[in-house]
Design a protein around this motif. Structure first.
Motif, PDB file in Angstrom:
ATOM      1  N   GLY A 124      29.548  30.398  67.410  1.00 31.42           N
ATOM      2  CA  GLY A 124      28.344  30.178  66.627  1.00 31.42           C
ATOM      3  C   GLY A 124      28.093  28.709  66.350  1.00 31.42           C
ATOM      4  O   GLY A 124      28.713  27.829  66.934  1.00 31.42           O
ATOM      5  N   GLY A 125      27.160  28.483  65.443  1.00 28.53           N
ATOM      6  CA  GLY A 125      26.828  27.129  65.029  1.00 28.53           C
ATOM      7  C   GLY A 125      26.203  27.152  63.651  1.00 28.53           C
ATOM      8  O   GLY A 125      25.585  28.142  63.253  1.00 28.53           O
ATOM      9  N   VAL A 126      26.381  26.063  62.928  1.00 28.88           N
ATOM     10  CA  VAL A 126      25.765  25.909  61.612  1.00 28.88           C
ATOM     11  C   VAL A 126      24.839  24.701  61.665  1.00 28.88           C
ATOM     12  O   VAL A 126      25.155  23.699  62.319  1.00 28.88           O
ATOM     13  N   GLY A 127      23.685  24.805  61.024  1.00 26.74           N
ATOM     14  CA  GLY A 127      22.734  23.709  60.959  1.00 26.74           C
ATOM     15  C   GLY A 127      22.322  23.439  59.526  1.00 26.74           C
ATOM     16  O   GLY A 127      22.120  24.374  58.749  1.00 26.74           O
ATOM     17  N   PHE A 154      24.845  25.509  72.909  1.00 26.71           N
ATOM     18  CA  PHE A 154      25.479  24.515  73.769  1.00 26.71           C
ATOM     19  C   PHE A 154      26.950  24.281  73.447  1.00 26.71           C
ATOM     20  O   PHE A 154      27.688  23.756  74.271  1.00 26.71           O
ATOM     21  N   GLY A 155      27.377  24.587  72.214  1.00 28.17           N
ATOM     22  CA  GLY A 155      28.758  24.309  71.828  1.00 28.17           C
ATOM     23  C   GLY A 155      29.012  22.827  71.609  1.00 28.17           C
ATOM     24  O   GLY A 155      30.136  22.351  71.744  1.00 28.17           O
ATOM     25  N   ILE A 199      26.592  21.807  63.917  1.00 30.98           N
ATOM     26  CA  ILE A 199      28.010  21.811  64.291  1.00 30.98           C
ATOM     27  C   ILE A 199      28.341  23.150  64.951  1.00 30.98           C
ATOM     28  O   ILE A 199      28.049  24.200  64.378  1.00 30.98           O
ATOM     29  N   PRO A 200      28.987  23.129  66.126  1.00 35.40           N
ATOM     30  CA  PRO A 200      29.407  24.392  66.725  1.00 35.40           C
ATOM     31  C   PRO A 200      30.599  24.985  65.975  1.00 35.40           C
ATOM     32  O   PRO A 200      31.362  24.265  65.336  1.00 35.40           O
ATOM     33  N   ILE A 201      30.731  26.291  66.046  1.00 39.48           N
ATOM     34  CA  ILE A 201      31.855  26.986  65.427  1.00 39.48           C
ATOM     35  C   ILE A 201      32.686  27.602  66.546  1.00 39.48           C
ATOM     36  O   ILE A 201      32.165  28.371  67.367  1.00 39.48           O
TER      37      ILE A 201
END
Length: 146
Positions: free
Chosen positions: A117-120, A72-73, A107-109
């Motif tokens: 991308g994203g980090v969780g 989703f960003g 958090i989106p990257i």
């Protein structure tokens, strides 16, 4: 370039390593045990790390936070604010979507304004998960290009 083909930016192995390392450092600074996941914007997991004493249930939660942010960003903590003026059925409906997360730690990257991308992070309090995820993304932007 032929018509109908686009270039997609993605995280390198080195970049995902920077993210995982900096989340680990922040979690250790906070004396917390967490699970960490990094996803690319196309929905594939690029990296995963589970700290030794982190709860097993947090493994999937971290993955789902990263997936939600990467697809989703949007930071997972922002969904409540984004949907505050929508009918409650909208959040209820989104909550039924497999892997959708609407609480902090994802958090989106972005790179040059493009979602890559994203980090969780999961395993600490919601606020601490957010702080750890932010540490991973922030250090990525301040590290020399891999």
């Amino acid at each position: 370039m032929p018509t109908g083909i686009i270039n997609l930016k993605t995280l390198t192995d080195e970049a995902t390593g920077i993210i995982i390392s900096s989340v680990l450092k922040k979690a250790n600074d906070l004396e917390r045990q967490v699970c960490i996941s990094v996803y690319g914007s196309q929905g594939a997991e690029l990296a995963y790390f589970k700290m030794t004493k982190s709860p097993e249930l947090c493994s999937q939660i971290a993955r789902d936070k990263a997936y939600s942010s990467a697809c989703f960003g949007v930071a997972t903590t922002d969904w409540q604010e984004i949907l505050k003026n929508e009918d409650k059925r909208v959040l209820s409906g989104l909550s039924q979507v497999k892997r959708f997360m609407a609480f902090g730690g994802g958090i989106p990257i972005l790179h040059d304004g493009e979602l890559i991308g994203g980090v969780g992070v999961s395993g600490a309090s919601e606020n601490e998960d957010v702080m750890c995820a932010q540490a991973g993304v922030c250090l990525l932007y301040t590290s020399p290009s891999p």
